[in-house]
Design an enzyme around this catalytic site. Structure first.
Site, PDB file in Angstrom:
ATOM      1  N   LYS A  10       2.923   6.683  17.219  1.00  0.00           N
ATOM      2  CA  LYS A  10       4.293   6.220  16.979  1.00  0.00           C
ATOM      3  C   LYS A  10       5.149   6.284  18.244  1.00  0.00           C
ATOM      4  CE  LYS A  10       4.188   7.450  12.057  1.00  0.00           C
ATOM      5  NZ  LYS A  10       4.969   8.057  10.939  1.00  0.00           N
ATOM      6  N   TYR A  50       5.236  -0.775   5.825  1.00  0.00           N
ATOM      7  CA  TYR A  50       5.657   0.348   4.980  1.00  0.00           C
ATOM      8  C   TYR A  50       6.238  -0.107   3.639  1.00  0.00           C
ATOM      9  CZ  TYR A  50       4.958   3.879   8.648  1.00  0.00           C
ATOM     10  OH  TYR A  50       4.415   4.735   9.575  1.00  0.00           O
ATOM     11  N   ASN A 113       6.903  11.812  13.581  1.00  0.00           N
ATOM     12  CA  ASN A 113       5.744  12.690  13.428  1.00  0.00           C
ATOM     13  C   ASN A 113       4.496  12.202  14.161  1.00  0.00           C
ATOM     14  OD1 ASN A 113       5.189  10.610  11.681  1.00  0.00           O
ATOM     15  ND2 ASN A 113       4.727  11.904   9.906  1.00  0.00           N
ATOM     16  N   HIS A 116       0.458   7.932  12.491  1.00  0.00           N
ATOM     17  CA  HIS A 116       0.222   7.501  11.116  1.00  0.00           C
ATOM     18  C   HIS A 116      -1.278   7.345  10.941  1.00  0.00           C
ATOM     19  CE1 HIS A 116       0.310   5.216   7.370  1.00  0.00           C
ATOM     20  NE2 HIS A 116      -0.617   4.452   7.928  1.00  0.00           N
ATOM     21  N   GLU A 127      -4.390  -1.964   5.958  1.00  0.00           N
ATOM     22  CA  GLU A 127      -3.699  -1.644   7.211  1.00  0.00           C
ATOM     23  C   GLU A 127      -4.472  -2.143   8.437  1.00  0.00           C
ATOM     24  OE1 GLU A 127      -2.790   2.547   7.039  1.00  0.00           O
ATOM     25  OE2 GLU A 127      -1.362   2.262   5.389  1.00  0.00           O
TER      26      GLU A 127
END
Ligand code: CMP
Length: 140
Positions: A10, A50, A113, A116, A127
């Protein structure tokens, strides 16, 4: 069984120069990099990725974060890759992540965080296809 899973480094971890360290965690654990690219997500791409979270209170901030800088997207391949990647990442909230996991070492908050990872075979299939064509994923 040999599986493929989608992994995203990320914007926080890319910005903090942790791409190499995170990729090394995957390779050191025996996962193969089957595909890899760096991209700047558009608002629409992030929202679509998402979509399952669109009713959540954090959806808008999640999308805003994911477009705040480039991400590194990769397909990891190997025995039990989906669960193994989730083990390497640690809990979603870095405060709960086990010592030595990617999120314990590189993430600062549940909203930033570091990584993913697909959470099921169905999610992994969707995905991987969201970011890569069949020709872009290399069996190895
Ligand atoms: P990820 O595995 O990418 O999937 C959905 C993301 O939503 C998750 O990681 C978190 O980064 C983010 N997320 C989950 N809970 C919250 C929260 N309470 N506030 C902000 N972001 C969250």
């Amino acid at each position: 069984a040999v599986e493929r899973t989608l992994s995203i480094i990320k914007p926080d971890a890319v910005g903090d120069n942790h791409i190499g360290a995170i990729i090394a965690r995957f390779e050191d654990a025996g996962l193969k990099i089957a595909a890899l690219k760096m991209i700047q997500l558009t608002q629409k791409q992030a929202e679509g990725f998402y979509a399952e979270h669109k009713e959540r209170p954090f959806f808008a901030s999640l999308v805003e974060f994911m477009v705040s800088g480039p991400v590194c997207v990769q397909v990891l391949e190997g025995e039990n890759a989906i669960a193994l990647n989730r083990e390497l990442m640690g809990a979603t909230n870095p405060d709960d992540a086990a010592p030595g996991t990617i999120r314990a070492d590189f993430a600062t908050a549940v909203s930033a965080n570091a990584v993913h990872g697909s959470d099921s075979p169905e999610a992994a299939k969707r995905e991987v296809a969201y970011f890569f064509s069949a020709e872009e994923v290399h069996s190895r």
